[in-house]
Design a protein around this motif. Structure first.
Motif, PDB file in Angstrom:
ATOM      1  N   UNK B  40       0.917  -1.108   0.058  1.00 33.10           N
ATOM      2  CA  UNK B  40      -0.123   0.049   0.233  1.00 33.10           C
ATOM      3  C   UNK B  40       0.411   1.233   0.113  1.00 33.10           C
ATOM      4  N   UNK B  41       1.931   1.642   0.966  1.00 35.72           N
ATOM      5  CA  UNK B  41       2.874   2.341   0.616  1.00 35.72           C
ATOM      6  C   UNK B  41       3.389   2.465  -0.535  1.00 35.72           C
ATOM      7  N   UNK B  42       4.162   1.217  -1.039  1.00 39.40           N
ATOM      8  CA  UNK B  42       4.576   1.512  -2.237  1.00 39.40           C
ATOM      9  C   UNK B  42       3.623   1.930  -3.124  1.00 39.40           C
ATOM     10  N   UNK B  43       2.218   1.564  -3.399  1.00 36.34           N
ATOM     11  CA  UNK B  43       1.517   2.734  -4.730  1.00 36.34           C
ATOM     12  C   UNK B  43       1.209   3.867  -4.262  1.00 36.34           C
ATOM     13  N   UNK B  44       0.989   3.789  -2.735  1.00 32.41           N
ATOM     14  CA  UNK B  44       0.742   5.574  -3.299  1.00 32.41           C
ATOM     15  C   UNK B  44       1.764   6.136  -3.722  1.00 32.41           C
ATOM     16  N   UNK B  45       2.806   5.758  -3.227  1.00 30.86           N
ATOM     17  CA  UNK B  45       4.567   6.973  -3.234  1.00 30.86           C
ATOM     18  C   UNK B  45       4.349   6.964  -4.730  1.00 30.86           C
ATOM     19  N   UNK B  46       3.777   5.873  -4.871  1.00 36.78           N
ATOM     20  CA  UNK B  46       3.807   5.646  -6.939  1.00 36.78           C
ATOM     21  C   UNK B  46       2.984   7.072  -7.251  1.00 36.78           C
ATOM     22  N   UNK B  47       1.607   7.006  -6.737  1.00 40.95           N
ATOM     23  CA  UNK B  47       0.422   7.466  -7.068  1.00 40.95           C
ATOM     24  C   UNK B  47       0.896   9.262  -6.862  1.00 40.95           C
ATOM     25  N   UNK B  48       1.352   9.389  -5.729  1.00 46.00           N
ATOM     26  CA  UNK B  48       2.147  11.111  -5.896  1.00 46.00           C
ATOM     27  C   UNK B  48       2.805  11.612  -6.572  1.00 46.00           C
ATOM     28  N   UNK B  49       3.937  10.510  -6.874  1.00 45.36           N
ATOM     29  CA  UNK B  49       5.206  10.550  -8.070  1.00 45.36           C
ATOM     30  C   UNK B  49       4.756  10.807  -9.091  1.00 45.36           C
ATOM     31  N   UNK B  50       3.483  10.058  -9.614  1.00 44.15           N
ATOM     32  CA  UNK B  50       2.805  10.284 -11.189  1.00 44.15           C
ATOM     33  C   UNK B  50       2.436  11.319 -11.133  1.00 44.15           C
ATOM     34  N   UNK B  51       1.330  12.134  -9.762  1.00 39.55           N
ATOM     35  CA  UNK B  51       0.784  12.847 -10.115  1.00 39.55           C
ATOM     36  C   UNK B  51       1.441  14.427  -9.696  1.00 39.55           C
ATOM     37  N   UNK B  52       3.080  13.904  -9.496  1.00 37.37           N
ATOM     38  CA  UNK B  52       3.814  15.215  -9.408  1.00 37.37           C
ATOM     39  C   UNK B  52       4.607  15.369 -10.694  1.00 37.37           C
ATOM     40  N   UNK B  53       4.944  14.007 -11.235  1.00 36.36           N
ATOM     41  CA  UNK B  53       5.259  14.747 -12.630  1.00 36.36           C
ATOM     42  C   UNK B  53       4.439  14.881 -12.926  1.00 36.36           C
ATOM     43  N   UNK B  54       3.045  14.731 -13.632  1.00 35.64           N
ATOM     44  CA  UNK B  54       2.128  15.231 -14.566  1.00 35.64           C
ATOM     45  C   UNK B  54       1.968  16.445 -14.260  1.00 35.64           C
ATOM     46  N   UNK B  55       1.751  16.772 -13.631  1.00 34.82           N
ATOM     47  CA  UNK B  55       1.472  18.412 -13.071  1.00 34.82           C
ATOM     48  C   UNK B  55       2.865  18.926 -13.285  1.00 34.82           C
ATOM     49  N   UNK B  56       3.615  18.699 -13.424  1.00 35.73           N
ATOM     50  CA  UNK B  56       4.966  19.545 -13.461  1.00 35.73           C
ATOM     51  C   UNK B  56       5.071  19.550 -14.694  1.00 35.73           C
ATOM     52  N   UNK B  57       4.314  18.671 -15.916  1.00 36.44           N
ATOM     53  CA  UNK B  57       4.486  18.509 -17.340  1.00 36.44           C
ATOM     54  C   UNK B  57       3.799  19.092 -18.158  1.00 36.44           C
ATOM     55  N   UNK B  58       2.822  19.540 -17.284  1.00 34.17           N
ATOM     56  CA  UNK B  58       1.929  19.916 -17.614  1.00 34.17           C
ATOM     57  C   UNK B  58       1.635  21.800 -17.964  1.00 34.17           C
ATOM     58  N   UNK B  59       2.217  22.023 -16.892  1.00 30.48           N
ATOM     59  CA  UNK B  59       2.338  23.429 -16.458  1.00 30.48           C
ATOM     60  C   UNK B  59       2.487  24.041 -17.422  1.00 30.48           C
ATOM     61  N   UNK B  60       1.890  25.327 -17.221  1.00 26.66           N
ATOM     62  CA  UNK B  60       1.763  26.399 -18.795  1.00 26.66           C
ATOM     63  C   UNK B  60       3.605  26.939 -19.132  1.00 26.66           C
ATOM     64  N   UNK B  61       3.637  27.366 -20.086  1.00 24.05           N
ATOM     65  CA  UNK B  61       5.714  27.260 -20.724  1.00 24.05           C
ATOM     66  C   UNK B  61       4.843  28.197 -21.512  1.00 24.05           C
ATOM     67  N   UNK B  62       6.499  30.058 -20.597  1.00 25.26           N
ATOM     68  CA  UNK B  62       6.350  31.045 -20.910  1.00 25.26           C
ATOM     69  C   UNK B  62       6.340  31.376 -22.695  1.00 25.26           C
ATOM     70  N   UNK B  63       5.244  31.983 -22.995  1.00 18.26           N
ATOM     71  CA  UNK B  63       5.996  32.217 -24.830  1.00 18.26           C
ATOM     72  C   UNK B  63       6.703  33.663 -25.110  1.00 18.26           C
TER      73      UNK B  63
END
Lengths: 176, 104
Positions: B40-63
């Motif tokens: 359960x701990x490993x699964x939660x850690x993976x979910x958090x990591x994936x969420x953080x990675x997704x949020x980082x990749x989807x943030x708007x870039x400056x034009x």
């Protein structure tokens, strides 16, 4: 399997043989339960014994044949009991009350005497209590007690002397 | 009773330990619970990591490149007077008069 030595059984346990583990549990459960019962009481002793054997199963590779297996098991069990006793003190659990309904110690059965000793020694500091249980009640030698508790021989003697003095004082009220 | 006699009798006491089967069953149950907790701990850690990675990749870039404060104000200062915000008009004049270009 019952005639197999402890070292041979541990070699099997390292390979993941559950049958060898069962033999070891059957061999040493009484001694470990008695030690844990003397320190923690009934229900907590079950937990301590199970945790000790789990540790034996998961850390079998760490067993050093320099000491006997029973000494190593006592070490694991003592550590578990020590953590539990410290946790109880941290949560300020009420100290066991001295039994006041005992009028004649001579009339007590052996297991009642053991329970009385447990209650009397409950007020001792944790290290003294463990040393007292190992040396006085379980009958381990000073060297074995030093190995189990990771103390020096002098520390074991000092703790035992202090524990005996306190216990004898408390037992005076029962005519001992 | 003497103390030594009490100890000798207490040592002979028999405390009935649980059967081997009971101990083994208890051990298996504990180890299974620990394994489930670890998973359960490993699964939660993976979910958090994936969420953080997704949020980082989807943030708007400056034009456009970000301007420093000095550059943005000097940009304002170079605008024609009627486009400049009112508070900056007097400021522009004082800067030009005193030739102060450092705003930080």
């Amino acid at each position: 399997m019952n005639n197999t030595t402890d070292i041979e059984l541990m070699q099997q346990v390292v390979k993941g043989d559950e049958t060898a583990l069962c033999v070891l549990v059957e061999r040493y459960r009484e001694q470990l339960y008695r030690l844990a019962y003397g320190l923690l009481g009934d229900s907590a002793a079950d937990d301590a014994v199970q945790e000790t054997f789990i540790r034996l199963w998961t850390h079998a590779r760490r067993y050093n044949a320099r000491h006997s297996l029973v000494t190593w098991l006592y070490t694991l069990c003592c550590r578990r009991c020590y953590d539990e006793l410290r946790r109880r003190r941290r949560h300020r659990e009420a100290m066991m009350q001295m039994p006041d309904d005992i009028t004649d110690v001579n009339a007590l059965e052996a297991d009642e005497l053991l329970a009385l000793l447990r209650q009397v020694s409950a007020s001792l500091p944790t290290k003294q209590r463990i040393v007292y249980q190992l040396r006085e009640v379980e009958g381990l030698s000073a060297e074995e007690t030093a190995v189990v508790t990771r103390m020096s021989a002098e520390q074991v003697k000092a703790n035992l002397w202090a524990a005996r003095t306190t216990v004898k004082e408390k037992l005076k009220q029962y005519g001992v | 009773m003497e103390y030594n006699e009490l100890i000798t009798r207490a040592r002979r006491s028999y405390v009935s330990a649980p059967d081997t089967d009971v101990i083994m069953r208890g051990m298996r149950h504990r180890m299974k619970r620990r394994q489930q907790r670890r998973q359960w701990v490993v699964s939660m850690a993976l979910v958090v990591l994936m969420g953080a990675s997704t949020a980082f990749l989807l943030q708007p870039t400056a034009t456009q490149p970000r301007l420093t404060l000095a550059e943005s104000v000097s940009g304002q200062l170079d605008k024609p007077r009627n486009n400049m915000p009112a508070p900056l008009v007097g400021y522009r004049n004082s800067i030009r008069n005193h030739q102060i270009y450092t705003l930080i």
